[in-house]
Design a protein around this motif. Structure first.
Motif, PDB file in Angstrom:
ATOM      1  N   GLY A  18     -19.413  -4.760  -8.470  1.00  0.00           N
ATOM      2  CA  GLY A  18     -18.603  -3.585  -8.217  1.00  0.00           C
ATOM      3  C   GLY A  18     -19.361  -2.273  -8.158  1.00  0.00           C
ATOM      4  N   ARG A  19     -20.684  -2.315  -8.305  1.00  0.00           N
ATOM      5  CA  ARG A  19     -21.425  -1.053  -8.423  1.00  0.00           C
ATOM      6  C   ARG A  19     -21.678  -0.364  -7.083  1.00  0.00           C
ATOM      7  N   ILE A  20     -21.261  -1.005  -5.981  1.00  0.00           N
ATOM      8  CA  ILE A  20     -21.326  -0.326  -4.690  1.00  0.00           C
ATOM      9  C   ILE A  20     -20.453   0.938  -4.718  1.00  0.00           C
ATOM     10  N   PRO A 176     -37.642   2.246  -2.288  1.00  0.00           N
ATOM     11  CA  PRO A 176     -36.389   3.000  -2.364  1.00  0.00           C
ATOM     12  C   PRO A 176     -36.252   3.805  -3.649  1.00  0.00           C
ATOM     13  N   THR A 177     -35.601   4.965  -3.522  1.00  0.00           N
ATOM     14  CA  THR A 177     -35.373   5.838  -4.677  1.00  0.00           C
ATOM     15  C   THR A 177     -34.402   5.191  -5.648  1.00  0.00           C
ATOM     16  N   ILE A 178     -33.371   4.571  -5.106  1.00  0.00           N
ATOM     17  CA  ILE A 178     -32.338   3.909  -5.908  1.00  0.00           C
ATOM     18  C   ILE A 178     -31.959   2.608  -5.223  1.00  0.00           C
ATOM     19  N   VAL A 179     -31.732   1.570  -6.006  1.00  0.00           N
ATOM     20  CA  VAL A 179     -31.256   0.283  -5.498  1.00  0.00           C
ATOM     21  C   VAL A 179     -29.917  -0.030  -6.153  1.00  0.00           C
ATOM     22  N   ILE A 180     -28.954  -0.436  -5.341  1.00  0.00           N
ATOM     23  CA  ILE A 180     -27.676  -0.918  -5.877  1.00  0.00           C
ATOM     24  C   ILE A 180     -27.605  -2.417  -5.608  1.00  0.00           C
ATOM     25  N   CYS A 181     -27.656  -3.196  -6.666  1.00  0.00           N
ATOM     26  CA  CYS A 181     -27.545  -4.664  -6.574  1.00  0.00           C
ATOM     27  C   CYS A 181     -26.153  -5.063  -7.042  1.00  0.00           C
ATOM     28  N   ASP A 182     -25.281  -5.320  -6.104  1.00  0.00           N
ATOM     29  CA  ASP A 182     -23.893  -5.697  -6.399  1.00  0.00           C
ATOM     30  C   ASP A 182     -23.664  -7.120  -5.900  1.00  0.00           C
ATOM     31  N   PRO A 183     -23.611  -8.086  -6.811  1.00  0.00           N
ATOM     32  CA  PRO A 183     -23.484  -9.481  -6.370  1.00  0.00           C
ATOM     33  C   PRO A 183     -22.213  -9.766  -5.586  1.00  0.00           C
ATOM     34  N   GLU A 184     -21.197  -8.911  -5.712  1.00  0.00           N
ATOM     35  CA  GLU A 184     -19.979  -9.116  -4.928  1.00  0.00           C
ATOM     36  C   GLU A 184     -20.253  -9.023  -3.428  1.00  0.00           C
ATOM     37  N   LEU A 185     -21.295  -8.269  -3.051  1.00  0.00           N
ATOM     38  CA  LEU A 185     -21.633  -8.124  -1.631  1.00  0.00           C
ATOM     39  C   LEU A 185     -22.216  -9.406  -1.044  1.00  0.00           C
ATOM     40  N   THR A 186     -22.662 -10.335  -1.899  1.00  0.00           N
ATOM     41  CA  THR A 186     -23.293 -11.564  -1.415  1.00  0.00           C
ATOM     42  C   THR A 186     -22.331 -12.746  -1.354  1.00  0.00           C
ATOM     43  N   VAL A 187     -21.104 -12.538  -1.807  1.00  0.00           N
ATOM     44  CA  VAL A 187     -20.152 -13.658  -1.908  1.00  0.00           C
ATOM     45  C   VAL A 187     -19.869 -14.289  -0.553  1.00  0.00           C
TER      46      VAL A 187
END
Length: 381
Positions: A18-20, A176-187
């Motif tokens: 959900g961190r997107i 990258p300055t910031i990385v957002i790793c949101d596993p929901e995006l890979t579902v």
């Protein structure tokens, strides 16, 4: 287990389901007011991309999108991306997707303010110092697969469309300055992409662990990365909605790319020219090459993989590990031979030539030559 974290290594990383939703906040932190979201053609029309653009628009950041990105991105894609970036008056890039979207997005941010051609910044010696570092735009990376690890990399792989040679373009500020790793995006990843990208992460860890160079931190990261893939890739493959497995695979992908600061080797030296000539999926190609390369490198790596096998819970030391790799490939529907990916015997001389000039070549524990690479390609074919 609560799989959420804020990490500062190897860059600022927001990890968790959900961190997107924190993308606009990340843009503010990075100083981006008008981002261009760069992704590949396959992702452009998917719901996760539309939802991400909605987040940007709601925050007053626009809906800038560039998606003319091939599976093996080239300098033509890059030129079009830079043109879109400059024409739109953008001030930063959100690199969104798998390896192709991430790699090209990073290069758009890198090249938008440069005056020299892309090939002047190949990862050779200190060529990176040729770049105007102040002209590199800020980058936020949002991976939607779990394999390449490009979100934590300081380089991108770009294919020369004329010579069909993959080149690694490097600059420290491409991280990258910031990385957002949101596993929901890979579902939503289909099984064959889950397998190919997951085995890409595994190959990164295996080759980093095999590399003869001294980097104890990467050695430890590679070992734990292999364990995560072993435990969680089969689960993610069987059930794409298994968020715990998807999360651990995202970690393994970032770990693999962090670990290969220690070096890559013959697997990547082979797969880069294969992908450039035959347009194959990179991670799947790595997986097909891996058993032959493990056998080839056995005299130099068997003892250390005896230790790795024990940690991974694999019986039989190095031989047990090698057997496990082939069984894992088989269970994930990976072809056993390069010929099943369309690679031909007639192409081997060209592929050997490409492998010998690939930067990954130098990290192999056994020195690669025209003769032994020819044997390796034939063994994998």
């Amino acid at each position: 287990m609560n799989l959420v974290g804020n990490w500062s290594y190897p860059t600022a990383m927001k990890f968790g389901a959900g961190r997107i939703k924190e993308l606009a906040e990340a843009c503010a932190t990075a100083g981006i007011k008008k981002p261009l979201l760069v992704t590949d053609k396959g992702l452009a029309d998917l719901p996760i991309t539309a939802a991400t653009l909605d987040i940007l628009e709601a925050a007053g950041l626009g809906r800038g999108l560039f998606s003319d990105v091939d599976p093996n991105p080239n300098e033509l894609n890059l030129a079009a991306g830079v043109e879109a970036y400059n024409a739109g008056g953008h001030d930063g890039v959100i690199a969104f997707g798998g390896g192709s979207g991430l790699d090209l997005g990073k290069m758009v941010a890198f090249m938008a303010g440069q005056t020299r051609p892309i090939w002047d910044f190949e990862d050779v010696g200190d060529w990176w110092t040729r770049a105007d570092a102040d002209a590199i735009a800020p980058i936020i990376a949002v991976p939607t697969t779990a394999g390449t690890g490009s979100e934590v990399g300081r380089a991108s792989v770009i294919t020369n469309s004329e010579t069909h040679v993959k080149k690694i373009i490097f600059h420290p500020k491409v991280l990258p300055t910031i990385v957002i790793c949101d596993p929901e995006l890979t579902v939503g990843m289909p099984k064959f992409i889950t397998a190919g990208t997951g085995l890409d992460a595994f190959a990164h860890c295996v080759e980093a662990y095999s590399s003869p160079f001294y980097h104890p931190m990467s050695q430890g990261i590679a070992l734990e990365g292999m364990r995560l893939v072993k435990e969680y890739l089969p689960r993610a493959y069987e059930n794409g909605s298994d968020l715990e497995a998807r999360a651990h695979m995202m970690s393994a992908a970032a770990m693999g790319a962090t670990a290969f600061q220690k070096g890559l080797g013959a697997i990547h030296a082979m797969s880069h020219p294969i992908g450039a000539v035959f347009n194959t999926h990179h991670g799947t190609t790595n997986a097909v090459c891996m058993p032959a390369v493990l056998e080839f490198n056995a005299p130099e790596i068997a003892a250390r993989f005896d230790q790795a096998a024990a940690y991974l819970g694999i019986e039989g030391g190095f031989e047990g590990f090698r057997t496990y790799v082939q069984e894992l490939n088989d269970s994930l529907g990976i072809p056993r031979k390069l010929s099943e990916l369309g690679v031909t015997t007639a192409a081997i001389p060209e592929l050997v030539k490409g492998a010998l000039i690939d930067p990954s070549c130098g990290g192999n524990p056994i020195e690669l030559t025209k003769e032994n690479l020819t044997g390796l390609f034939n063994a994998a074919l």
